[in-house]
Design a protein around this motif. Sequence first.
Motif, PDB file in Angstrom:
ATOM      1  N   ALA A 111      70.611 -61.046 -49.693  1.00 43.63           N
ATOM      2  CA  ALA A 111      70.297 -60.078 -48.643  1.00 43.63           C
ATOM      3  C   ALA A 111      68.801 -59.779 -48.613  1.00 43.63           C
ATOM      4  N   ALA A 112      68.227 -59.536 -49.790  1.00 44.68           N
ATOM      5  CA  ALA A 112      66.829 -59.112 -49.850  1.00 44.68           C
ATOM      6  C   ALA A 112      65.864 -60.252 -49.532  1.00 44.68           C
ATOM      7  N   ARG A 113      66.151 -61.444 -50.044  1.00 49.56           N
ATOM      8  CA  ARG A 113      65.194 -62.537 -49.895  1.00 49.56           C
ATOM      9  C   ARG A 113      65.458 -63.388 -48.650  1.00 49.56           C
ATOM     10  N   ARG A 114      66.720 -63.726 -48.416  1.00 49.61           N
ATOM     11  CA  ARG A 114      67.029 -64.661 -47.328  1.00 49.61           C
ATOM     12  C   ARG A 114      67.201 -63.989 -45.979  1.00 49.61           C
ATOM     13  N   ALA A 115      67.713 -62.774 -45.985  1.00 50.65           N
ATOM     14  CA  ALA A 115      68.103 -62.150 -44.716  1.00 50.65           C
ATOM     15  C   ALA A 115      67.240 -60.952 -44.351  1.00 50.65           C
ATOM     16  N   LEU A 121      65.023 -56.424 -38.225  1.00 48.64           N
ATOM     17  CA  LEU A 121      64.916 -56.401 -36.768  1.00 48.64           C
ATOM     18  C   LEU A 121      66.250 -56.221 -36.059  1.00 48.64           C
ATOM     19  N   ALA A 122      67.319 -56.805 -36.602  1.00 51.92           N
ATOM     20  CA  ALA A 122      68.616 -56.711 -35.922  1.00 51.92           C
ATOM     21  C   ALA A 122      69.362 -55.428 -36.258  1.00 51.92           C
ATOM     22  N   ILE A 123      69.081 -54.864 -37.462  1.00 56.12           N
ATOM     23  CA  ILE A 123      69.862 -53.706 -37.922  1.00 56.12           C
ATOM     24  C   ILE A 123      69.008 -52.449 -38.041  1.00 56.12           C
ATOM     25  N   ALA A 124      67.979 -52.486 -38.889  1.00 54.67           N
ATOM     26  CA  ALA A 124      67.223 -51.265 -39.184  1.00 54.67           C
ATOM     27  C   ALA A 124      66.407 -50.776 -37.994  1.00 54.67           C
ATOM     28  N   GLU A 125      65.707 -51.680 -37.319  1.00 54.24           N
ATOM     29  CA  GLU A 125      64.887 -51.253 -36.182  1.00 54.24           C
ATOM     30  C   GLU A 125      65.739 -50.599 -35.098  1.00 54.24           C
ATOM     31  N   ARG A 157      62.584 -50.681 -49.877  1.00 55.53           N
ATOM     32  CA  ARG A 157      62.107 -49.292 -49.796  1.00 55.53           C
ATOM     33  C   ARG A 157      61.177 -49.058 -48.610  1.00 55.53           C
ATOM     34  N   GLY A 158      60.443 -50.082 -48.233  1.00 54.05           N
ATOM     35  CA  GLY A 158      59.512 -49.909 -47.125  1.00 54.05           C
ATOM     36  C   GLY A 158      60.118 -50.092 -45.754  1.00 54.05           C
ATOM     37  N   MET A 159      61.422 -50.324 -45.677  1.00 55.23           N
ATOM     38  CA  MET A 159      62.082 -50.565 -44.386  1.00 55.23           C
ATOM     39  C   MET A 159      62.526 -49.235 -43.773  1.00 55.23           C
ATOM     40  N   PRO A 160      61.985 -48.839 -42.639  1.00 56.10           N
ATOM     41  CA  PRO A 160      62.399 -47.584 -42.000  1.00 56.10           C
ATOM     42  C   PRO A 160      63.890 -47.583 -41.659  1.00 56.10           C
ATOM     43  N   ASN A 161      64.468 -46.394 -41.652  1.00 56.37           N
ATOM     44  CA  ASN A 161      65.860 -46.130 -41.260  1.00 56.37           C
ATOM     45  C   ASN A 161      66.893 -46.551 -42.300  1.00 56.37           C
ATOM     46  N   LEU A 162      66.497 -47.281 -43.351  1.00 57.08           N
ATOM     47  CA  LEU A 162      67.474 -47.820 -44.299  1.00 57.08           C
ATOM     48  C   LEU A 162      67.672 -46.867 -45.474  1.00 57.08           C
ATOM     49  N   THR A 163      68.919 -46.419 -45.664  1.00 61.84           N
ATOM     50  CA  THR A 163      69.296 -45.627 -46.830  1.00 61.84           C
ATOM     51  C   THR A 163      69.623 -46.571 -47.980  1.00 61.84           C
ATOM     52  N   ILE A 164      69.159 -46.235 -49.193  1.00 56.49           N
ATOM     53  CA  ILE A 164      69.377 -47.092 -50.367  1.00 56.49           C
ATOM     54  C   ILE A 164      70.119 -46.306 -51.433  1.00 56.49           C
TER      55      ILE A 164
END
Length: 341
Positions: A111-115, A121-125, A157-164
């Motif tokens: 998920a982190a490296r390949r996708a 762009l498809a999910i978080a944005e 961590r730097g991706m907006p809108n994403l809860t971790i």
Amino acid sequence: MRRSKYERPVRPEGTGAGPKTSAMIASLAAPGQRTKSAPFGHALASLAQTRPDIVGLSADLSKYTDLHIFAQAHPDRFYQMGMAEQLLMSAAAGLAREGFVPFATTYAVFAARRAYDFICLAIAEENLNVKIACALPGLTTGYGPSHQATEDVAIFRGMPNLTIIDACDAHEIEQVVPAMVAHQGPVYLRLLRGNVPLVLDEYGYTFELGKAKTIRDGRDVLIISTGLMTMRALEVAQALEEDRVDVAVLHVPTIKPLDEATILREAGRGGRLVVVAENHSVIGGLGEAVAGLLLRNGTVPPGFRQVGLPDEFLDAGALPTLHDRYGISTEAMARRLREWL
């Protein structure tokens, strides 16, 4: 039962006679420790009984993310995408746009490296309601750098809108699943799968999204921990009682958004060494998030240390050996705390 128009056949995964237990899915439980089997899969399957909008997707890894439990219970809502993680995330985004709550599962490294770009762009944005549950976070497999997600939190961590979320044990995972569904927006879960240890139920713990909680108090050391390292921190606290060292453990399951108020309050209580412990590289994870928070707010504890994985590609091998070598076993962590004190 009416079949979904999106249904894909559930096909066997892997090669040969089928998936077998191996070092890939080695248990993190110590001998004799209480465990619970596939807490994520069972919790999701149970919740889906009353939530027909929940669907599950896998990139040829349902057996190794415990999603096969959901697939068996709700075959008309399970989609096998094959070994195509970018397609997996794109399909999840499409299902979310149609009003479903998709759970996309794979390994954390994939998920982190390949996708990454597809998640971004498809999910978080678009702030879509996709839940990404990824097995083998950090050093939870002995299969080497190709499968050890030691930098996934730093990447996300730097991706907006994403809860971790980094859950500690089976008790917490069972509570995390409905919380993920209740939350509107994308979520990334570092998933422990298989026979998962049970720890936090002994402390009366309840998961709340975005909240850090003190599991035990102590006057000498404050360990701020996340994921399986909270289990280790509690074991270290018990071990150091013999040295008359009083250790507090603050569990931080939600890495983003960070519970800044609780961390500042606990770290600001005078006289305690602050140690951040995580199953992740010391670069870009919880440790640096906490350090930055303390610095920005002028909170200066007597000392600040990190327990985490080194900034390097790790070896392959047996998990107990690797955990001790890289400093995240109970014994290794206790040794370091004694040195720091």
